[in-house]
Design an enzyme around this catalytic site. Structure first.
Site, PDB file in Angstrom:
ATOM      1  N   HIS A 138      30.514   1.256  48.707  1.00  0.00           N
ATOM      2  CA  HIS A 138      31.845   1.450  49.297  1.00  0.00           C
ATOM      3  C   HIS A 138      32.881   1.321  48.189  1.00  0.00           C
ATOM      4  O   HIS A 138      33.025   0.266  47.575  1.00  0.00           O
ATOM      5  CB  HIS A 138      32.109   0.419  50.390  1.00  0.00           C
ATOM      6  CG  HIS A 138      33.276   0.776  51.274  1.00  0.00           C
ATOM      7  ND1 HIS A 138      34.585   0.714  50.861  1.00  0.00           N
ATOM      8  CD2 HIS A 138      33.307   1.197  52.578  1.00  0.00           C
ATOM      9  CE1 HIS A 138      35.386   1.078  51.835  1.00  0.00           C
ATOM     10  NE2 HIS A 138      34.631   1.371  52.898  1.00  0.00           N
ATOM     11  N   LYS A 162      37.483  46.522  19.797  1.00  0.00           N
ATOM     12  CA  LYS A 162      38.007  46.026  21.073  1.00  0.00           C
ATOM     13  C   LYS A 162      39.081  44.956  20.893  1.00  0.00           C
ATOM     14  O   LYS A 162      38.948  44.051  20.077  1.00  0.00           O
ATOM     15  CB  LYS A 162      36.872  45.445  21.928  1.00  0.00           C
ATOM     16  CG  LYS A 162      35.858  46.466  22.418  1.00  0.00           C
ATOM     17  CD  LYS A 162      36.471  47.539  23.305  1.00  0.00           C
ATOM     18  CE  LYS A 162      36.931  47.023  24.642  1.00  0.00           C
ATOM     19  NZ  LYS A 162      35.828  46.520  25.477  1.00  0.00           N
ATOM     20  N   THR A 186      52.988  53.900  42.537  1.00  0.00           N
ATOM     21  CA  THR A 186      52.533  53.476  43.856  1.00  0.00           C
ATOM     22  C   THR A 186      51.176  54.119  44.090  1.00  0.00           C
ATOM     23  O   THR A 186      50.967  55.285  43.733  1.00  0.00           O
ATOM     24  CB  THR A 186      53.527  53.886  44.969  1.00  0.00           C
ATOM     25  OG1 THR A 186      53.672  55.308  44.980  1.00  0.00           O
ATOM     26  CG2 THR A 186      54.886  53.242  44.742  1.00  0.00           C
ATOM     27  N   HIS A 187      50.248  53.364  44.665  1.00  0.00           N
ATOM     28  CA  HIS A 187      48.869  53.829  44.872  1.00  0.00           C
ATOM     29  C   HIS A 187      48.226  54.209  43.531  1.00  0.00           C
ATOM     30  O   HIS A 187      47.314  55.050  43.489  1.00  0.00           O
ATOM     31  CB  HIS A 187      48.808  55.026  45.828  1.00  0.00           C
ATOM     32  CG  HIS A 187      49.448  54.755  47.155  1.00  0.00           C
ATOM     33  ND1 HIS A 187      48.791  54.133  48.188  1.00  0.00           N
ATOM     34  CD2 HIS A 187      50.714  55.002  47.603  1.00  0.00           C
ATOM     35  CE1 HIS A 187      49.601  54.014  49.226  1.00  0.00           C
ATOM     36  NE2 HIS A 187      50.773  54.529  48.899  1.00  0.00           N
ATOM     37  N   GLU A 199      42.728  38.167  32.041  1.00  0.00           N
ATOM     38  CA  GLU A 199      41.506  38.200  32.854  1.00  0.00           C
ATOM     39  C   GLU A 199      41.095  36.800  33.285  1.00  0.00           C
ATOM     40  O   GLU A 199      40.625  36.598  34.415  1.00  0.00           O
ATOM     41  CB  GLU A 199      40.377  38.871  32.065  1.00  0.00           C
ATOM     42  CG  GLU A 199      40.571  40.372  31.926  1.00  0.00           C
ATOM     43  CD  GLU A 199      39.521  41.036  31.057  1.00  0.00           C
ATOM     44  OE1 GLU A 199      39.346  42.253  31.187  1.00  0.00           O
ATOM     45  OE2 GLU A 199      38.879  40.340  30.235  1.00  0.00           O
ATOM     46  N   SER A 218      31.564  41.240  20.633  1.00  0.00           N
ATOM     47  CA  SER A 218      30.511  40.895  19.672  1.00  0.00           C
ATOM     48  C   SER A 218      29.805  42.127  19.123  1.00  0.00           C
ATOM     49  O   SER A 218      29.099  42.054  18.118  1.00  0.00           O
ATOM     50  CB  SER A 218      29.485  39.968  20.339  1.00  0.00           C
ATOM     51  OG  SER A 218      28.846  40.638  21.420  1.00  0.00           O
TER      52      SER A 218
END
Length: 449
Positions: A76, A281, A149-150, A288, A276
């Site tokens: 407890h 990149k 939009t869209h 993210e 890697s």
């Protein structure tokens, strides 16, 4: 051995310190000390005993190691803290520790202190982020870009509009935290089922005085716990805040895509590695991570809402999940707030791509303006819409500019001169009240914090 990413990867020192086991123990000891102080003032326990309890209610005397040792026997947590505090008190002061209280009086009151500290850390960072975004809104209130939009090119807008929109939302998130703090961060010393019966006629006064000592407003009414709609509100506010940060990061990720590349997060080519295996990149890893971690925060809304429904005056089903979600959601929300601050502080703009994308459709984005101007010149709105739509479809099919197709229409000269057509095609002059709206947000923001 570290297992959870919070231990070694995610989180800030300031928020981790709030939820550190040592600090949580210290806050519970502070509640025990406040209880003794209140009871002494109301002549329920000797003043000397309260003074001794208060002087020893510190992790300097009541160590985490000793509490854990006792808990392995008692199974407890609060009883272990009570015993560990009692045994370090001189004389018979230890006999008065925890008089009239139930475990959750200590847990909920100390948790209110932790949550109050957490909210204040979050608010400081929401304010800081909002100020960064407001500065960007001011700097870019006339930076014209394509609105989508869209996922399709729609009409011209400005980056100032994007940033002002985010700033306004961040202000609402700040206000939600402030409102939540008033309901969530309360003191409670009401006993086993909320009646204060063990404290006799002075029970309510003890409850009020403990809250006063702790610097918390007293809960108006409770059973064995502060009601968990308050805690659900906190978790939902964190999830809502995380959704705003998710929205901001997602937009930046999209705008950093190779085909768009209007802006993006900074990248240090001297030190940073994007992949890697692919040397070229430069990935939006910060944005993210914000989006990914926000999903975990939002997922806690379900157990938080379920914790509001407990058996009768209380059961234990809420506490196990709260031990996980309250610290985790606080730490992770603070973490992605920190990431978003860094992201926005170092945001990189590519003006040539902003302009290129603005003109990518050969003027198709000005179709609405053509329709509006033709209507103002006397052509019926439906007729104008049909004509411009026909021109837009033709331009899209043939790869011609909208201007060229419009000028080929036989009756266009009845309404517009070639000079007016040329003026209509300029997207930089079709911004409506956007600059005024951004300036209104900037003006209103002076009252926010």
């Amino acid at each position: 051995m570290a297992i959870h990413p919070i231990e070694f990867r995610y989180g800030t020192p300031e928020m981790k310190k709030v939820w550190d086991a040592e600090n949580k123990l210290q806050k519970m000891l502070e509640v025990e000390a406040a209880l003794a102080e209140a009871e002494a003032l109301l002549k329920l326990i000797p003043e000397e005993a309260a003074h001794e309890i208060k002087s020893k209610a510190s992790t300097q005397y009541v160590t985490k190691e000793r509490v854990d040792e006792i808990e392995r026997e008692t199974n407890h947590d609060i009883a272990s803290i009570v015993k560990a505090l009692a045994e370090v008190c001189d004389g018979d002061a230890g006999e008065y520790v925890h008089f009239g209280a139930t475990s959750n009086d200590i847990i909920d009151s100390s948790q209110s202190l932790l949550l109050k500290d957490s909210i204040e850390i979050l608010q400081e960072k929401v304010e800081r982020l909002a100020r960064i975004v407001l500065k960007l809104a001011d700097e870019h209130k006339k930076t014209v870009c394509i609105g989508r939009t869209h996922g399709q090119h729609a009409l011209p807008t400005t980056y100032g509009m994007k940033f002002a929109l985010w700033a306004d939302e961040l202000h609402r998130q700040y206000e939600r935290l402030e409102e939540c703090k008033g309901r969530l961060c309360v003191g409670m010393m009401t006993g086993a089922v909320g009646t204060t019966a063990a404290l006799g006629e002075e029970g309510l006064e003890v409850h009020f005085k403990v809250s006063e000592v702790l610097g918390l407003p007293p809960v108006l009414i409770s059973n064995q716990v502060v009601q968990r709609d308050n805690h659900a509100e906190y978790i939902m506010d964190l999830a809502n805040l995380a959704s705003t940060l998710d929205k901001m990061a997602l937009e930046i990720r999209n705008l950093q895509r190779t085909e768009i590349r209007e802006l993006g997060e900074s990248f240090d080519p001297e030190k940073q590695v994007g992949s890697s295996t692919m040397p070229h990149k430069m990935n939006p890893i910060t944005a993210e991570r914000i989006c990914g971690v926000s999903r975990v925060i939002k997922a806690y809304t379900s157990p938080a809402l379920q914790n509001n429904a407990l058996w009768h005056e209380r059961d234990l089903t809420n506490s196990s999940s709260e031990r996980i979600m309250l610290p985790e959601s606080s730490i992770l929300t603070d973490y992605i707030l920190n990431l978003t601050i860094k992201l926005m502080e170092k945001l990189v703009f590519y003006p040539e791509n902003i302009e290129k994308n603005l003109n990518l459709t050969g003027g198709l984005i000005m179709a609405e303006r053509f329709m509006a101007e033709l209507t103002r010149k006397g052509m019926g709105r439906q007729t104008a819409y049909a004509m411009v739509r026909k021109c837009a479809l033709e331009a899209n099919k043939t790869g011609s500019s909208l201007k060229d197709v419009v000028l080929q229409q036989e009756d266009i000269s009845d309404y517009l001169t070639p000079e007016e057509v040329e003026e209509i095609m300029d997207p930089h002059t079709y911004l409506g009240s956007s600059v005024k709206m951004v300036e209104k947000v900037l003006d209103e923001s002076k009252k926010w914090f």
